[in-house]
Design a protein around this motif. Sequence first.
Motif, short mmCIF file in Angstrom:
data_model
loop_
_atom_site.label_atom_id
_atom_site.label_comp_id
_atom_site.label_asym_id
_atom_site.label_seq_id
_atom_site.Cartn_x
_atom_site.Cartn_y
_atom_site.Cartn_z
N GLU A 14 -56.73 -15.29 -3.44
CA GLU A 14 -57.08 -16.12 -4.59
C GLU A 14 -56.85 -15.42 -5.94
O GLU A 14 -56.95 -16.04 -6.99
CB GLU A 14 -58.54 -16.60 -4.50
CG GLU A 14 -59.58 -15.51 -4.59
CD GLU A 14 -59.91 -14.81 -3.27
OE1 GLU A 14 -60.86 -14.01 -3.26
OE2 GLU A 14 -59.23 -15.05 -2.26
N ARG A 15 -56.50 -14.13 -5.91
CA ARG A 15 -56.25 -13.40 -7.16
C ARG A 15 -54.77 -13.08 -7.38
O ARG A 15 -54.40 -12.66 -8.47
CB ARG A 15 -57.04 -12.08 -7.16
CG ARG A 15 -58.53 -12.28 -7.21
CD ARG A 15 -59.21 -10.96 -7.31
NE ARG A 15 -60.66 -11.12 -7.23
CZ ARG A 15 -61.49 -10.11 -7.08
NH1 ARG A 15 -61.04 -8.89 -6.99
NH2 ARG A 15 -62.79 -10.34 -7.01
N ALA A 18 -52.90 -14.76 -10.35
CA ALA A 18 -53.40 -14.27 -11.64
C ALA A 18 -52.89 -12.85 -11.91
O ALA A 18 -52.52 -12.53 -13.05
CB ALA A 18 -54.92 -14.30 -11.67
N SER A 71 -57.39 -5.43 -9.19
CA SER A 71 -58.33 -6.31 -8.50
C SER A 71 -59.44 -5.41 -7.97
O SER A 71 -59.20 -4.57 -7.11
CB SER A 71 -57.63 -7.04 -7.36
OG SER A 71 -58.58 -7.83 -6.65
N ILE A 76 -61.35 -9.14 -11.56
CA ILE A 76 -60.11 -8.53 -12.01
C ILE A 76 -60.47 -7.75 -13.26
O ILE A 76 -61.08 -8.29 -14.19
CB ILE A 76 -59.02 -9.58 -12.31
CG1 ILE A 76 -58.58 -10.24 -10.99
CG2 ILE A 76 -57.83 -8.93 -13.02
CD1 ILE A 76 -57.60 -11.38 -11.17
N LYS A 116 -63.49 -14.81 -12.44
CA LYS A 116 -62.67 -15.90 -11.91
C LYS A 116 -61.27 -15.80 -12.51
O LYS A 116 -61.12 -15.75 -13.73
CB LYS A 116 -63.30 -17.26 -12.24
CG LYS A 116 -64.65 -17.46 -11.58
CD LYS A 116 -65.21 -18.80 -11.90
CE LYS A 116 -66.58 -18.97 -11.22
NZ LYS A 116 -67.23 -20.20 -11.61
N PRO A 117 -60.26 -15.81 -11.66
CA PRO A 117 -58.88 -15.66 -12.16
C PRO A 117 -58.50 -16.71 -13.21
O PRO A 117 -57.73 -16.42 -14.12
CB PRO A 117 -58.02 -15.81 -10.90
CG PRO A 117 -58.92 -15.37 -9.79
CD PRO A 117 -60.30 -15.83 -10.19
#
Length: 150
Positions: A14-15, A18, A71, A76, A116-117
């Motif tokens: 999920e990162r 980004a 990360s 992040i 949150k990215p």
Amino acid sequence: MQTPEELINNAPEERKDALIKLRKTIQDNIPKGFEECISYGMIGYVVPHSLYPDGYHCDPKLPLPFVSFASQKNFIAFYHMGMYADPELLNWFVNEYQQVSKTKLDMGKSCVRFKKPDQIPFELIGQLVTKITPEDWIKTYEKNYKSKLK
């Protein structure tokens, strides 16, 4: 040693987008002369020894760090040493962040944490990294850090 691509590929799924976008934002905007590398286990942008032979005072074998990101366990992290060394730049960033983000700024001395990215203000980070050239950073670094070591 890992490459920037490997660090991104090893990040939580999920990162990844980004991190890819953050890297591209920095690469597209950082002034010429900084070099990308792995620095302290993060993707970093440094003043190379070819421009600043003295290197980093903590370990002169290392190039002078400037910007990095990674990360981390819960966020992040984006590090910008110029904001740590230059109160005027820090104030600019804090004020601009409040204009472009609906979230509260989560920041340490040089580290901005994005839980949150989708909260990363890529355009603002792009503007931020344009503001200091390698030559500017060397002068600021020597004024703030090297002078205190003598």
